[in-house]
Design a protein around this motif. Structure first.
Motif, PDB file in Angstrom:
ATOM      1  N   LEU A   1       0.748  -1.249   0.152  1.00  0.00           N
ATOM      2  CA  LEU A   1      -0.027  -0.087  -0.052  1.00  0.00           C
ATOM      3  C   LEU A   1       0.950   1.249  -0.187  1.00  0.00           C
ATOM      4  O   LEU A   1       0.542   2.032  -0.422  1.00  0.00           O
ATOM      5  CB  LEU A   1      -0.860  -0.021   1.395  1.00  0.00           C
ATOM      6  N   HIS A   2       2.167   1.255   0.656  1.00  0.00           N
ATOM      7  CA  HIS A   2       2.800   2.342   0.614  1.00  0.00           C
ATOM      8  C   HIS A   2       4.237   2.138   0.362  1.00  0.00           C
ATOM      9  O   HIS A   2       5.226   2.760   0.717  1.00  0.00           O
ATOM     10  CB  HIS A   2       2.891   2.583   2.196  1.00  0.00           C
ATOM     11  N   HIS A   3       4.531   1.054  -0.656  1.00  0.00           N
ATOM     12  CA  HIS A   3       5.839   0.816  -1.230  1.00  0.00           C
ATOM     13  C   HIS A   3       5.571   0.680  -2.731  1.00  0.00           C
ATOM     14  O   HIS A   3       4.817   0.043  -3.236  1.00  0.00           O
ATOM     15  CB  HIS A   3       6.425  -0.449  -0.608  1.00  0.00           C
ATOM     16  N   GLY A   4       6.472   1.038  -3.547  1.00  0.00           N
ATOM     17  CA  GLY A   4       6.418   0.935  -4.935  1.00  0.00           C
ATOM     18  C   GLY A   4       7.225  -0.316  -5.203  1.00  0.00           C
ATOM     19  O   GLY A   4       7.588  -1.221  -4.560  1.00  0.00           O
ATOM     20  N   PHE A   5       7.355  -0.611  -6.579  1.00  0.00           N
ATOM     21  CA  PHE A   5       7.656  -1.808  -7.174  1.00  0.00           C
ATOM     22  C   PHE A   5       9.116  -2.412  -6.600  1.00  0.00           C
ATOM     23  O   PHE A   5       9.248  -3.569  -6.562  1.00  0.00           O
ATOM     24  CB  PHE A   5       7.603  -1.938  -8.579  1.00  0.00           C
ATOM     25  N   PHE A   6       9.788  -1.276  -6.622  1.00  0.00           N
ATOM     26  CA  PHE A   6      11.197  -1.650  -6.164  1.00  0.00           C
ATOM     27  C   PHE A   6      11.448  -1.784  -4.676  1.00  0.00           C
ATOM     28  O   PHE A   6      12.771  -1.419  -4.023  1.00  0.00           O
ATOM     29  CB  PHE A   6      12.428  -0.521  -6.769  1.00  0.00           C
ATOM     30  N   LYS A   7      10.286  -1.557  -3.896  1.00  0.00           N
ATOM     31  CA  LYS A   7      10.112  -1.799  -2.323  1.00  0.00           C
ATOM     32  C   LYS A   7      10.500  -0.410  -1.688  1.00  0.00           C
ATOM     33  O   LYS A   7      10.824  -0.618  -0.538  1.00  0.00           O
ATOM     34  CB  LYS A   7      11.048  -2.930  -1.859  1.00  0.00           C
ATOM     35  N   GLU A   8      10.762   0.794  -2.666  1.00  0.00           N
ATOM     36  CA  GLU A   8      11.082   1.902  -1.954  1.00  0.00           C
ATOM     37  C   GLU A   8       9.749   2.450  -1.469  1.00  0.00           C
ATOM     38  O   GLU A   8       8.627   2.190  -1.815  1.00  0.00           O
ATOM     39  CB  GLU A   8      11.653   2.868  -2.945  1.00  0.00           C
ATOM     40  N   GLU A   9       9.689   3.422  -0.297  1.00  0.00           N
ATOM     41  CA  GLU A   9       8.466   3.951   0.475  1.00  0.00           C
ATOM     42  C   GLU A   9       8.031   4.906  -0.703  1.00  0.00           C
ATOM     43  O   GLU A   9       8.646   5.694  -1.278  1.00  0.00           O
ATOM     44  CB  GLU A   9       8.866   4.938   1.694  1.00  0.00           C
ATOM     45  N   ASN A  10       6.639   4.830  -0.916  1.00  0.00           N
ATOM     46  CA  ASN A  10       6.047   5.608  -1.931  1.00  0.00           C
ATOM     47  C   ASN A  10       4.536   5.330  -1.656  1.00  0.00           C
ATOM     48  O   ASN A  10       4.097   4.379  -1.843  1.00  0.00           O
ATOM     49  CB  ASN A  10       6.389   5.046  -3.566  1.00  0.00           C
ATOM     50  N   ASN A  11       3.863   6.640  -1.695  1.00  0.00           N
ATOM     51  CA  ASN A  11       2.339   6.332  -1.177  1.00  0.00           C
ATOM     52  C   ASN A  11       1.480   5.791  -2.328  1.00  0.00           C
ATOM     53  O   ASN A  11       0.185   5.731  -2.335  1.00  0.00           O
ATOM     54  CB  ASN A  11       2.104   7.755  -0.848  1.00  0.00           C
ATOM     55  N   CYS A  12       2.046   5.885  -3.543  1.00  0.00           N
ATOM     56  CA  CYS A  12       1.464   5.495  -4.751  1.00  0.00           C
ATOM     57  C   CYS A  12       1.359   3.874  -4.695  1.00  0.00           C
ATOM     58  O   CYS A  12       0.279   3.358  -5.400  1.00  0.00           O
ATOM     59  CB  CYS A  12       2.397   5.640  -6.001  1.00  0.00           C
ATOM     60  N   GLY A  13       2.069   3.291  -3.650  1.00  0.00           N
ATOM     61  CA  GLY A  13       2.078   1.777  -3.761  1.00  0.00           C
ATOM     62  C   GLY A  13       2.059   1.016  -4.958  1.00  0.00           C
ATOM     63  O   GLY A  13       2.788   1.280  -5.944  1.00  0.00           O
ATOM     64  N   CYS A  14       1.727  -0.176  -5.060  1.00  0.00           N
ATOM     65  CA  CYS A  14       1.668  -1.060  -6.251  1.00  0.00           C
ATOM     66  C   CYS A  14       0.317  -1.673  -6.511  1.00  0.00           C
ATOM     67  O   CYS A  14      -0.379  -1.573  -5.744  1.00  0.00           O
ATOM     68  CB  CYS A  14       2.563  -2.274  -6.117  1.00  0.00           C
ATOM     69  N   ILE A  15       0.270  -2.189  -7.571  1.00  0.00           N
ATOM     70  CA  ILE A  15      -1.075  -3.168  -7.713  1.00  0.00           C
ATOM     71  C   ILE A  15      -0.433  -4.658  -7.382  1.00  0.00           C
ATOM     72  O   ILE A  15       0.599  -5.205  -7.508  1.00  0.00           O
ATOM     73  CB  ILE A  15      -1.159  -3.343  -9.397  1.00  0.00           C
ATOM     74  N   PHE A  16      -1.302  -5.045  -6.373  1.00  0.00           N
ATOM     75  CA  PHE A  16      -0.875  -6.313  -5.441  1.00  0.00           C
ATOM     76  C   PHE A  16      -2.142  -7.260  -5.504  1.00  0.00           C
ATOM     77  O   PHE A  16      -3.259  -6.747  -5.323  1.00  0.00           O
ATOM     78  CB  PHE A  16      -0.331  -5.766  -4.259  1.00  0.00           C
ATOM     79  N   LEU A  17      -1.612  -8.390  -5.591  1.00  0.00           N
ATOM     80  CA  LEU A  17      -2.639  -9.793  -5.178  1.00  0.00           C
ATOM     81  C   LEU A  17      -2.720  -9.869  -3.777  1.00  0.00           C
ATOM     82  O   LEU A  17      -1.721  -9.757  -2.759  1.00  0.00           O
ATOM     83  CB  LEU A  17      -2.041 -10.874  -5.880  1.00  0.00           C
TER      84      LEU A  17
END
Length: 249
Positions: free
Chosen positions: A105-121
């Protein structure tokens, strides 16, 4: 003297308003910089997907070759399990799966902190999408990225132009047909993913279809797995916008 006091008061109020404006501008700038960074990441990741092959893949007797370069994606993030692609709108992302439903929810694809998050299962769903109902979550971003466009399924005309989507895994291509779209409150049985038996699953399919904002004309059955796409709604609070889709061969 009175005029001087008025001028002093004016400058105090002006300075306070300017400080509030600058604070809001800086905060907004950081938000949109985060959007830009994440958009740039996903534009780069699109190079791992062969869109032409994604749109023209056919069933053959030859061994399956995914149009997604999963080996390279897995080198970048070992949590990668799939790729979601809408042929009719701008949703084209890798899907990751974490150990819980909070990290991405709070990390990007490269596992960096980012409020955009990822599309995740959802962490409870089978990574190969064999669960009766698999949940895929994405943020409702203000710049219309991630899963923001799912809220447009409130309009039946939008649904008519965007009825299906594809999910790719390292071993198969799956097409899904949307059969129900609506906002749901967290905690309702719309969020069920495990069922005691096929009749229970079939009853659930019937129930969530009946909640659709409009009749899609699609009736799923218990032989077809469901993928539920989920994002936040403009209502906020405990509501999420759900898009239920059945797997079709």
């Amino acid at each position: 003297m009175k005029h001087k006091k008025n001028r002093t008061l004016f400058f105090i109020v002006f300075a306070a308003a300017l400080a509030v404006f600058l604070f809001a501008a800086v905060k907004l700038g950081f938000i949109f910089w985060g959007y830009y960074e994440e958009d740039s990441v996903y534009k780069e990741l699109e190079s791992f997907a062969d869109i032409e092959k994604m749109e023209t893949s056919e069933t053959t007797d030859a061994p399956y070759v995914s149009p997604i370069d999963f080996p390279s994606l897995l080198e970048q993030n070992s949590d990668t399990v799939a790729w979601i692609y809408f042929e009719t709108m701008d949703i084209n992302y890798p899907i990751v799966q974490g150990e819980d439903d909070d990290f991405y929810l709070h990390h990007g694809f490269f596992k960096e902190e980012n409020n955009c998050g990822c599309i995740f299962l959802d962490s409870e769903s089978a990574p190969d999408f064999t669960s009766d109902n698999s949940f895929v979550y994405g943020h409702n971003m203000k710049n219309k990225s991630m899963f923001a466009k799912l809220n447009q399924y409130e309009e039946e005309d939008f649904y008519k132009d965007n009825k299906t989507f594809l999910i790719f895994t390292p071993t198969q291509t799956m097409r899904y047909e949307i059969y129900s779209c609506y906002p749901a409150e967290l905690g309702s049985d719309s969020f069920t993913y495990r069922f005691e038996d096929l009749p229970s699953y079939e009853n659930w399919q019937t129930a969530v279809k009946s909640r659709s904002l409009y009749d899609t004309g699609i009736t799923p059955d218990s032989s077809q797995k469901t993928v539920t796409l989920m994002t936040c709604t403009p209502r906020g609070g405990n509501y999420r916008f759900l898009v239920h889709a059945r797997r079709i061969e």
